[in-house]
Design a protein around this motif. Structure first.
Motif, PDB file in Angstrom:
ATOM      1  N   GLY A 143       0.788  -1.469   0.103  1.00  0.00           N
ATOM      2  CA  GLY A 143      -0.027   0.033  -0.003  1.00  0.00           C
ATOM      3  C   GLY A 143       0.714   1.327   0.032  1.00  0.00           C
ATOM      4  O   GLY A 143       0.477   2.185  -0.633  1.00  0.00           O
ATOM      5  N   GLU A 144       1.986   1.289   0.633  1.00  0.00           N
ATOM      6  CA  GLU A 144       2.774   2.403   0.640  1.00  0.00           C
ATOM      7  C   GLU A 144       3.447   2.628  -0.681  1.00  0.00           C
ATOM      8  O   GLU A 144       3.515   3.846  -1.121  1.00  0.00           O
ATOM      9  N   GLU A 145       3.785   1.704  -1.421  1.00  0.00           N
ATOM     10  CA  GLU A 145       4.381   1.796  -2.886  1.00  0.00           C
ATOM     11  C   GLU A 145       3.113   2.373  -3.626  1.00  0.00           C
ATOM     12  O   GLU A 145       3.622   3.075  -4.477  1.00  0.00           O
ATOM     13  N   GLU A 146       2.022   1.714  -3.659  1.00  0.00           N
ATOM     14  CA  GLU A 146       0.792   2.237  -4.279  1.00  0.00           C
ATOM     15  C   GLU A 146       0.719   3.615  -4.068  1.00  0.00           C
ATOM     16  O   GLU A 146       0.545   4.402  -5.152  1.00  0.00           O
ATOM     17  N   ALA A 147       0.796   4.174  -2.683  1.00  0.00           N
ATOM     18  CA  ALA A 147       0.829   5.481  -2.588  1.00  0.00           C
ATOM     19  C   ALA A 147       1.671   6.369  -3.197  1.00  0.00           C
ATOM     20  O   ALA A 147       1.506   7.581  -3.825  1.00  0.00           O
ATOM     21  N   ARG A 148       2.998   5.967  -3.165  1.00  0.00           N
ATOM     22  CA  ARG A 148       4.114   6.637  -3.422  1.00  0.00           C
ATOM     23  C   ARG A 148       4.009   7.090  -5.068  1.00  0.00           C
ATOM     24  O   ARG A 148       4.039   8.006  -5.738  1.00  0.00           O
ATOM     25  N   LEU A 149       3.466   6.090  -5.710  1.00  0.00           N
ATOM     26  CA  LEU A 149       3.336   5.904  -7.206  1.00  0.00           C
ATOM     27  C   LEU A 149       1.969   7.031  -7.625  1.00  0.00           C
ATOM     28  O   LEU A 149       2.093   7.855  -8.730  1.00  0.00           O
ATOM     29  N   SER A 150       1.191   6.648  -6.800  1.00  0.00           N
ATOM     30  CA  SER A 150      -0.064   7.717  -7.208  1.00  0.00           C
ATOM     31  C   SER A 150       0.277   9.164  -6.867  1.00  0.00           C
ATOM     32  O   SER A 150      -0.302   9.931  -7.672  1.00  0.00           O
ATOM     33  N   PHE A 151       1.203   9.608  -5.987  1.00  0.00           N
ATOM     34  CA  PHE A 151       1.484  10.732  -5.520  1.00  0.00           C
ATOM     35  C   PHE A 151       2.340  11.286  -6.752  1.00  0.00           C
ATOM     36  O   PHE A 151       2.074  12.496  -7.324  1.00  0.00           O
ATOM     37  N   ALA A 152       3.309  10.480  -7.176  1.00  0.00           N
ATOM     38  CA  ALA A 152       4.334  10.655  -8.202  1.00  0.00           C
ATOM     39  C   ALA A 152       3.520  11.104  -9.523  1.00  0.00           C
ATOM     40  O   ALA A 152       3.813  12.045 -10.342  1.00  0.00           O
ATOM     41  N   ARG A 198      -0.157  19.195  -0.507  1.00  0.00           N
ATOM     42  CA  ARG A 198      -1.380  18.421  -1.002  1.00  0.00           C
ATOM     43  C   ARG A 198      -1.721  17.131  -0.174  1.00  0.00           C
ATOM     44  O   ARG A 198      -0.883  16.281  -0.003  1.00  0.00           O
ATOM     45  N   LEU A 199      -2.833  16.891  -0.208  1.00  0.00           N
ATOM     46  CA  LEU A 199      -3.263  15.434   0.016  1.00  0.00           C
ATOM     47  C   LEU A 199      -3.874  14.770  -1.103  1.00  0.00           C
ATOM     48  O   LEU A 199      -4.884  15.281  -1.624  1.00  0.00           O
ATOM     49  N   VAL A 200      -3.124  13.879  -1.695  1.00  0.00           N
ATOM     50  CA  VAL A 200      -3.616  13.264  -2.723  1.00  0.00           C
ATOM     51  C   VAL A 200      -4.397  11.662  -2.264  1.00  0.00           C
ATOM     52  O   VAL A 200      -3.916  11.133  -1.535  1.00  0.00           O
ATOM     53  N   VAL A 201      -5.523  11.685  -2.795  1.00  0.00           N
ATOM     54  CA  VAL A 201      -6.369  10.624  -2.497  1.00  0.00           C
ATOM     55  C   VAL A 201      -6.616   9.409  -3.743  1.00  0.00           C
ATOM     56  O   VAL A 201      -7.228  10.075  -4.594  1.00  0.00           O
ATOM     57  N   ASP A 202      -5.925   8.419  -3.746  1.00  0.00           N
ATOM     58  CA  ASP A 202      -6.410   7.367  -4.789  1.00  0.00           C
ATOM     59  C   ASP A 202      -7.426   6.436  -4.203  1.00  0.00           C
ATOM     60  O   ASP A 202      -7.031   5.735  -3.758  1.00  0.00           O
ATOM     61  N   LEU A 203      -8.485   6.509  -4.664  1.00  0.00           N
ATOM     62  CA  LEU A 203      -9.741   5.676  -4.237  1.00  0.00           C
ATOM     63  C   LEU A 203      -9.837   4.547  -5.272  1.00  0.00           C
ATOM     64  O   LEU A 203     -10.381   4.861  -6.269  1.00  0.00           O
ATOM     65  N   GLY A 204      -9.559   3.440  -5.039  1.00  0.00           N
ATOM     66  CA  GLY A 204      -9.797   2.383  -5.615  1.00  0.00           C
ATOM     67  C   GLY A 204     -10.851   1.431  -5.443  1.00  0.00           C
ATOM     68  O   GLY A 204     -11.901   1.644  -4.524  1.00  0.00           O
ATOM     69  N   GLY A 205     -10.817   0.154  -5.985  1.00  0.00           N
ATOM     70  CA  GLY A 205     -11.834  -0.780  -5.478  1.00  0.00           C
ATOM     71  C   GLY A 205     -11.641  -1.415  -4.340  1.00  0.00           C
ATOM     72  O   GLY A 205     -12.580  -1.949  -3.750  1.00  0.00           O
ATOM     73  N   GLY A 206     -10.268  -1.676  -3.982  1.00  0.00           N
ATOM     74  CA  GLY A 206     -10.267  -2.626  -2.683  1.00  0.00           C
ATOM     75  C   GLY A 206      -9.438  -1.613  -1.495  1.00  0.00           C
ATOM     76  O   GLY A 206      -9.506  -2.024  -0.513  1.00  0.00           O
ATOM     77  N   SER A 207      -8.832  -0.475  -2.018  1.00  0.00           N
ATOM     78  CA  SER A 207      -7.988   0.101  -1.019  1.00  0.00           C
ATOM     79  C   SER A 207      -7.930   1.531  -1.400  1.00  0.00           C
ATOM     80  O   SER A 207      -8.366   1.799  -2.526  1.00  0.00           O
ATOM     81  N   THR A 208      -7.857   2.316  -0.700  1.00  0.00           N
ATOM     82  CA  THR A 208      -7.730   4.034  -0.758  1.00  0.00           C
ATOM     83  C   THR A 208      -6.476   4.458  -0.133  1.00  0.00           C
ATOM     84  O   THR A 208      -6.238   4.438   1.121  1.00  0.00           O
ATOM     85  N   GLU A 209      -5.677   5.122  -1.022  1.00  0.00           N
ATOM     86  CA  GLU A 209      -4.613   5.718  -0.504  1.00  0.00           C
ATOM     87  C   GLU A 209      -4.505   7.155  -0.393  1.00  0.00           C
ATOM     88  O   GLU A 209      -5.181   7.974  -0.851  1.00  0.00           O
ATOM     89  N   LEU A 210      -3.899   7.421   1.031  1.00  0.00           N
ATOM     90  CA  LEU A 210      -4.028   9.011   1.345  1.00  0.00           C
ATOM     91  C   LEU A 210      -2.482   9.239   1.519  1.00  0.00           C
ATOM     92  O   LEU A 210      -1.779   8.743   2.155  1.00  0.00           O
ATOM     93  N   VAL A 211      -2.088  10.558   0.764  1.00  0.00           N
ATOM     94  CA  VAL A 211      -0.525  10.923   0.522  1.00  0.00           C
ATOM     95  C   VAL A 211      -0.432  12.337   0.877  1.00  0.00           C
ATOM     96  O   VAL A 211      -1.012  13.065  -0.162  1.00  0.00           O
ATOM     97  N   LEU A 212       0.236  12.722   1.792  1.00  0.00           N
ATOM     98  CA  LEU A 212       0.494  14.146   1.894  1.00  0.00           C
ATOM     99  C   LEU A 212       1.860  14.496   1.636  1.00  0.00           C
ATOM    100  O   LEU A 212       2.872  13.805   2.033  1.00  0.00           O
ATOM    101  N   GLY A 213       2.032  15.807   0.739  1.00  0.00           N
ATOM    102  CA  GLY A 213       3.466  15.918   0.384  1.00  0.00           C
ATOM    103  C   GLY A 213       3.322  17.228  -0.358  1.00  0.00           C
ATOM    104  O   GLY A 213       2.225  17.620  -0.983  1.00  0.00           O
ATOM    105  N   VAL A 214       4.530  17.720  -0.899  1.00  0.00           N
ATOM    106  CA  VAL A 214       4.842  18.930  -1.681  1.00  0.00           C
ATOM    107  C   VAL A 214       5.071  18.626  -2.927  1.00  0.00           C
ATOM    108  O   VAL A 214       4.401  18.101  -3.832  1.00  0.00           O
ATOM    109  N   ASP A 215       6.604  18.124  -3.073  1.00  0.00           N
ATOM    110  CA  ASP A 215       6.985  17.515  -4.355  1.00  0.00           C
ATOM    111  C   ASP A 215       7.430  16.049  -3.950  1.00  0.00           C
ATOM    112  O   ASP A 215       7.489  15.381  -5.095  1.00  0.00           O
ATOM    113  N   ALA A 216       7.210  15.472  -2.805  1.00  0.00           N
ATOM    114  CA  ALA A 216       7.382  14.270  -2.547  1.00  0.00           C
ATOM    115  C   ALA A 216       6.598  13.810  -1.427  1.00  0.00           C
ATOM    116  O   ALA A 216       6.150  14.613  -0.559  1.00  0.00           O
ATOM    117  N   PRO A 217       6.149  12.404  -1.186  1.00  0.00           N
ATOM    118  CA  PRO A 217       5.328  11.938  -0.052  1.00  0.00           C
ATOM    119  C   PRO A 217       6.021  12.367   1.280  1.00  0.00           C
ATOM    120  O   PRO A 217       7.227  12.292   1.428  1.00  0.00           O
TER     121      PRO A 217
END
Length: 352
Positions: A119-128, A166-185
């Motif tokens: 989930g952490e890598e998923e969040a990082r990729l979503s933020f990027a 920014r708070l980036v929210v990636d809402l999927g079918g099975g998980s929802t990632e919340l990532v806070l950051g400016v240029d990186a998580p």
């Protein structure tokens, strides 16, 4: 310039992006020039929440699409190797005890080994990926310069604090990632909830008052845990990604069909987002069938997705208000984890 192929296999949808990736040698910034995009609803996560296993029919559906994607990549002369292609599998595959069947099937069909990411890598990729959809000051880079289009909030009403995290929210079918950051998580949390999971747990027989109340209680409890890891009140901009949120945005904008230019970068008031979420949660089957922007494979889970998004938006609005800088808008980005996977294939030292 490097030609890359990125595949994102989630709980509900599998997607392919083939693009030329370019890194600016002066700034280090990456730009993608898409050559092909595909998206297919396969519901790989069908029943995984209940059984802990990938369903044979869901597995067969998904691998059939993987073979189609392999043919597409071959037709575009993309080398299917680790330097040019990356296949990322997320929530459903993470949770499945028979994930090796899926991994072996993808390897046989595509020639590369799929990565079952955390989930952490998923969040990082979503933020990027989300950063490709905004310019340096946080304003949408795609589409017309002014947001006074299709009923969006005027650009002059944007939060002046948008240069902050920014708070980036990636809402999927099975998980929802919340990532806070400016240029990186700076902080991230993966909630074990999403449109398919909430549907199967609570809304499979429709949205009754009791089912809705139970579903909202679960999402709120998960947000309480997320808030321990991610300071939701620190966000100066809320950016939503993925199919549920783009559907809510299309509904809020009153679109007749999916319009990438209108949806990507759309900035809407919190009140407007919540009103559309509520309308979708309590919509009828006939209404959902009439919405040209809502694919058939998403109709049965969109109420659950809208419910999750409404809870996230409400919580972030409340926490930022308590912190003294209430967020008044939410932004939708169509640049997401798929784009993040693509740019991850470009070596850090690659030249434009």
């Amino acid at each position: 310039m490097t030609c890359v192929a990125a595949i994102d296999c989630g709980t509900n949808t599998i997607r392919l992006l083939v693009a030329d990736a370019v890194r600016d040698e002066r700034t280090g910034a990456v730009r993608l020039h898409p050559l092909h995009r595909s998206s297919t609803i396969v519901r790989l996560g069908q029943g995984v929440d209940r059984t802990g296993r990938l369903d044979p029919e869901a597995l067969a559906r998904t691998l059939a699409v993987v073979r189609e994607y392999a043919a597409t990549c071959a037709g575009l002369d993309v080398p299917l190797n680790a330097e040019h292609a990356r296949f990322v599998a997320t929530s459903a595959t993470r949770d499945a005890e028979n994930r090796d069947e899926f991994v072996d099937g993808v390897r046989a069909a595509l020639g590369i080994v799929p990565e079952v990411v955390s989930g952490e890598e998923e969040a990082r990729l979503s933020f990027a990926g989300s950063l490709l959809g905004a310019d340096d000051d946080g304003a949408p880079a795609a589409g017309p310069a002014d947001a006074d289009r299709a009923g969006q909030e005027p650009a002059k009403q944007r939060n002046e604090a948008s240069r902050g995290p920014r708070l980036v929210v990636d809402l999927g079918g099975g998980s929802t990632e919340l990532v806070l950051g400016v240029d990186a998580p700076q902080a991230a949390y993966s909630m074990n909830t999403g449109s398919v999971r909430i549907t199967e747990r609570y809304l499979a027989d429709g949205v009754t008052p009791a089912a809705e109340q139970a579903a909202r209680a679960e999402v709120r409890a998960l947000l309480d845990r997320a808030a321990d890891a991610v300071d939701l009140g620190a966000a100066t901009r809320l950016v939503g990604l993925a199919g549920t949120i783009s559907t809510v945005t299309a509904h809020a904008l009153g679109l007749d069909a999916f319009d990438r230019d209108a949806i990507d970068g759309a900035e809407l008031s919190i009140a407007r987002v919540l009103a559309s979420c509520d309308a979708i949660v309590h919509s009828t089957a006939a209404q959902r069938e009439s919405w040209g922007y809502l694919l058939p494979g998403r109709r049965d889970v969109i109420a659950a997705g809208a419910l999750v998004w409404s809870e996230v938006v409400s919580r972030v609005a409340a926490d930022t208000a308590a912190a003294g800088h209430p967020l008044t808008t939410a932004v939708t980005s169509l640049s997401d984890i798929l784009d993040g996977i693509a740019i991850s294939l470009l070596p850090a030292g690659a030249q434009a």
